[in-house]
Design a protein around this motif. Structure first.
Motif, PDB file in Angstrom:
ATOM      1  N   PHE A  86      -2.510  -4.972  -7.975  1.00 53.02           N
ATOM      2  CA  PHE A  86      -2.329  -3.743  -7.211  1.00 53.02           C
ATOM      3  C   PHE A  86      -1.835  -4.040  -5.798  1.00 53.02           C
ATOM      4  O   PHE A  86      -1.047  -3.285  -5.237  1.00 53.02           O
ATOM      5  CB  PHE A  86      -3.619  -2.922  -7.155  1.00 53.02           C
ATOM      6  CG  PHE A  86      -4.021  -2.326  -8.475  1.00 53.02           C
ATOM      7  CD1 PHE A  86      -3.066  -1.821  -9.359  1.00 53.02           C
ATOM      8  CD2 PHE A  86      -5.349  -2.256  -8.846  1.00 53.02           C
ATOM      9  CE1 PHE A  86      -3.427  -1.273 -10.570  1.00 53.02           C
ATOM     10  CE2 PHE A  86      -5.726  -1.703 -10.062  1.00 53.02           C
ATOM     11  CZ  PHE A  86      -4.764  -1.215 -10.922  1.00 53.02           C
ATOM     12  N   ARG A  87      -2.290  -5.139  -5.225  1.00 57.87           N
ATOM     13  CA  ARG A  87      -1.841  -5.519  -3.890  1.00 57.87           C
ATOM     14  C   ARG A  87      -0.345  -5.833  -3.913  1.00 57.87           C
ATOM     15  O   ARG A  87       0.396  -5.427  -3.023  1.00 57.87           O
ATOM     16  CB  ARG A  87      -2.653  -6.710  -3.396  1.00 57.87           C
ATOM     17  CG  ARG A  87      -2.569  -6.907  -1.900  1.00 57.87           C
ATOM     18  CD  ARG A  87      -3.579  -7.924  -1.395  1.00 57.87           C
ATOM     19  NE  ARG A  87      -4.855  -7.246  -1.152  1.00 57.87           N
ATOM     20  CZ  ARG A  87      -6.043  -7.736  -1.468  1.00 57.87           C
ATOM     21  NH1 ARG A  87      -6.144  -8.905  -2.043  1.00 57.87           N
ATOM     22  NH2 ARG A  87      -7.138  -7.067  -1.206  1.00 57.87           N
ATOM     23  N   ALA A 139       1.776  -4.615  -5.965  1.00 56.95           N
ATOM     24  CA  ALA A 139       2.501  -3.374  -6.242  1.00 56.95           C
ATOM     25  C   ALA A 139       2.417  -2.390  -5.073  1.00 56.95           C
ATOM     26  O   ALA A 139       3.037  -1.332  -5.120  1.00 56.95           O
ATOM     27  CB  ALA A 139       1.947  -2.716  -7.502  1.00 56.95           C
ATOM     28  N   GLY A 140       1.647  -2.732  -4.038  1.00 52.51           N
ATOM     29  CA  GLY A 140       1.536  -1.860  -2.883  1.00 52.51           C
ATOM     30  C   GLY A 140       0.646  -0.645  -3.103  1.00 52.51           C
ATOM     31  O   GLY A 140       0.818   0.374  -2.436  1.00 52.51           O
ATOM     32  N   ARG A 141      -0.286  -0.728  -4.024  1.00 54.75           N
ATOM     33  CA  ARG A 141      -1.194   0.392  -4.325  1.00 54.75           C
ATOM     34  C   ARG A 141      -2.536   0.172  -3.635  1.00 54.75           C
ATOM     35  O   ARG A 141      -3.513  -0.225  -4.260  1.00 54.75           O
ATOM     36  CB  ARG A 141      -1.385   0.527  -5.837  1.00 54.75           C
ATOM     37  CG  ARG A 141      -0.157   0.904  -6.620  1.00 54.75           C
ATOM     38  CD  ARG A 141       0.302   2.332  -6.334  1.00 54.75           C
ATOM     39  NE  ARG A 141      -0.743   3.333  -6.428  1.00 54.75           N
ATOM     40  CZ  ARG A 141      -1.008   4.045  -7.517  1.00 54.75           C
ATOM     41  NH1 ARG A 141      -0.297   3.890  -8.603  1.00 54.75           N
ATOM     42  NH2 ARG A 141      -1.989   4.927  -7.501  1.00 54.75           N
ATOM     43  N   GLN A 142      -2.584   0.439  -2.343  1.00 55.82           N
ATOM     44  CA  GLN A 142      -3.792   0.202  -1.551  1.00 55.82           C
ATOM     45  C   GLN A 142      -4.966   1.055  -2.020  1.00 55.82           C
ATOM     46  O   GLN A 142      -6.112   0.621  -1.971  1.00 55.82           O
ATOM     47  CB  GLN A 142      -3.507   0.450  -0.063  1.00 55.82           C
ATOM     48  CG  GLN A 142      -4.594  -0.026   0.861  1.00 55.82           C
ATOM     49  CD  GLN A 142      -4.898  -1.519   0.730  1.00 55.82           C
ATOM     50  OE1 GLN A 142      -4.026  -2.326   0.445  1.00 55.82           O
ATOM     51  NE2 GLN A 142      -6.153  -1.878   0.918  1.00 55.82           N
ATOM     52  N   ASP A 143      -4.684   2.269  -2.512  1.00 59.01           N
ATOM     53  CA  ASP A 143      -5.760   3.134  -2.994  1.00 59.01           C
ATOM     54  C   ASP A 143      -6.500   2.489  -4.171  1.00 59.01           C
ATOM     55  O   ASP A 143      -7.732   2.510  -4.242  1.00 59.01           O
ATOM     56  CB  ASP A 143      -5.221   4.507  -3.384  1.00 59.01           C
ATOM     57  CG  ASP A 143      -4.101   4.422  -4.426  1.00 59.01           C
ATOM     58  OD1 ASP A 143      -3.341   3.424  -4.427  1.00 59.01           O
ATOM     59  OD2 ASP A 143      -3.985   5.354  -5.242  1.00 59.01           O
ATOM     60  N   LEU A 144      -5.747   1.884  -5.079  1.00 51.84           N
ATOM     61  CA  LEU A 144      -6.360   1.223  -6.236  1.00 51.84           C
ATOM     62  C   LEU A 144      -7.019  -0.101  -5.841  1.00 51.84           C
ATOM     63  O   LEU A 144      -8.029  -0.495  -6.437  1.00 51.84           O
ATOM     64  CB  LEU A 144      -5.327   1.008  -7.339  1.00 51.84           C
ATOM     65  CG  LEU A 144      -4.774   2.299  -7.956  1.00 51.84           C
ATOM     66  CD1 LEU A 144      -3.676   1.989  -8.952  1.00 51.84           C
ATOM     67  CD2 LEU A 144      -5.878   3.094  -8.605  1.00 51.84           C
TER      68      LEU A 144
END
Length: 149
Positions: free
Chosen positions: A67-68, A70-75
């Motif tokens: 996730f990091r 992929a830039g998905r900070q929320d996940l």
């Protein structure tokens, strides 16, 4: 209080506190434990539950990395919170130096002398280090110790 009872008590506390994120993570953990018990047709002891928690924690660490990237900070935040909860149930982790020292003791106990003994040593190491160390680090320490003999 054994680990299963502690998890149940924590679930009740999360329900009372209306902490939905914590409650969801504990329910996920209980579901994984129950699934393993149903599959094995047995009741798990603390060592079995610790193995499941260790596996789930590893999955969370892998997810956080993905996730990091992929830039998905929320996940990343969600998975990090679940990881923190899971690590609260695991015993204190061994440092790299402690793992190396334990591996040397294990090699002496088993009389392992060459890389051909890797499988036998890892079988014993899996039981000894369950939940206390990352098995990848243990494997690397065993490989290094056997290569130097």
């Amino acid at each position: 209080m054994n680990l299963a009872e502690r998890i149940n008590e924590d679930m009740k506390a999360a329900m009372r506190a209306k902490d939905s994120a914590r409650l969801d993570a504990i329910r996920m953990l209980r579901a994984a434990i129950k699934q393993k018990e149903v599959d094995a047709r047995t009741t798990l002891d603390d060592a079995g539950i610790t193995a499941i928690i260790d596996k789930l924690a590893k999955q969370r660490r892998d997810s956080i990395d993905a996730f990091r990237k992929a830039g998905r900070q929320d996940l990343v935040e969600k998975e990090s919170a679940e990881l923190a909860l899971l690590e609260g149930y695991l015993p204190q982790r061994l440092s790299a130096e402690e793992v190396a020292a334990e591996v040397q003791v294990l090699l002496a106990e088993l009389g392992a002398a060459s890389p051909a003994d890797m499988g036998r040593v890892m079988g014993a190491a899996k039981a000894r280090f369950a939940g206390r160390a990352d098995m990848g680090a243990v494997s690397a320490a065993v490989k290094a110790a056997l290569a130097s003999k």
